[in-house]
Design a protein around this motif. Structure first.
Motif, PDB file in Angstrom:
ATOM      1  N   SER A  15      -6.262   0.354  -7.349  1.00 30.66           N
ATOM      2  CA  SER A  15      -6.706   1.362  -5.803  1.00 30.66           C
ATOM      3  C   SER A  15      -7.611   0.730  -4.682  1.00 30.66           C
ATOM      4  N   ASP A  16      -7.555   1.436  -4.076  1.00 33.08           N
ATOM      5  CA  ASP A  16      -7.726   1.297  -2.858  1.00 33.08           C
ATOM      6  C   ASP A  16      -9.151   2.566  -3.167  1.00 33.08           C
ATOM      7  N   TYR A  30      -4.269  -4.038  -2.561  1.00 34.73           N
ATOM      8  CA  TYR A  30      -4.667  -2.177  -2.756  1.00 34.73           C
ATOM      9  C   TYR A  30      -3.845  -1.623  -2.432  1.00 34.73           C
ATOM     10  N   PHE A  34      -1.686   7.244  -4.792  1.00 35.66           N
ATOM     11  CA  PHE A  34      -2.115   7.212  -6.087  1.00 35.66           C
ATOM     12  C   PHE A  34      -0.845   8.393  -6.544  1.00 35.66           C
ATOM     13  N   TRP A  39       3.033   2.770  -6.503  1.00 34.38           N
ATOM     14  CA  TRP A  39       2.658   1.747  -7.525  1.00 34.38           C
ATOM     15  C   TRP A  39       3.791   0.590  -7.653  1.00 34.38           C
TER      16      TRP A  39
END
Length: 90
Positions: A15-16, A30, A34, A39
């Motif tokens: 996650s960033d 990154y 969410f 992903w």
């Protein structure tokens, strides 16, 4: 877990978030969102180019070994504790 993976030459997909940026630096990928699609897209992108990522894997391992070396980390903590015990707050 991220640092252990990097030490093994695994390129992290994270996650960033600020903590991830600090740990991973330029050695990972990154994910801005969410959601599942965010992903999935990131993982697919990395897997499709996995054969060309040898230099990136080496960079991950080097970053984990040098930046997070136990001896170097302990020395940094010792330096901080010495400054604090001497009354310095920098």
């Amino acid at each position: 877990m991220v640092l252990e993976a990097m030490a093994c030459g695994t390129i992290p997909i994270v996650s960033d978030l600020p903590a991830m940026r600090e740990a991973v630096g330029d050695c990972g990928f990154y994910v801005d969102g969410f959601g599942v699609a965010d992903w999935r897209n990131a993982i697919e992108s990395v897997l499709l180019g996995a054969d060309a990522l040898t230099a990136e894997r080496d960079a991950c391992r080097t970053r984990a070994e040098t930046r997070f070396d136990l001896g170097a980390t302990s020395a940094r903590y010792e330096e901080i504790f010495q400054r604090l015990s001497a009354g310095g707050n920098a």
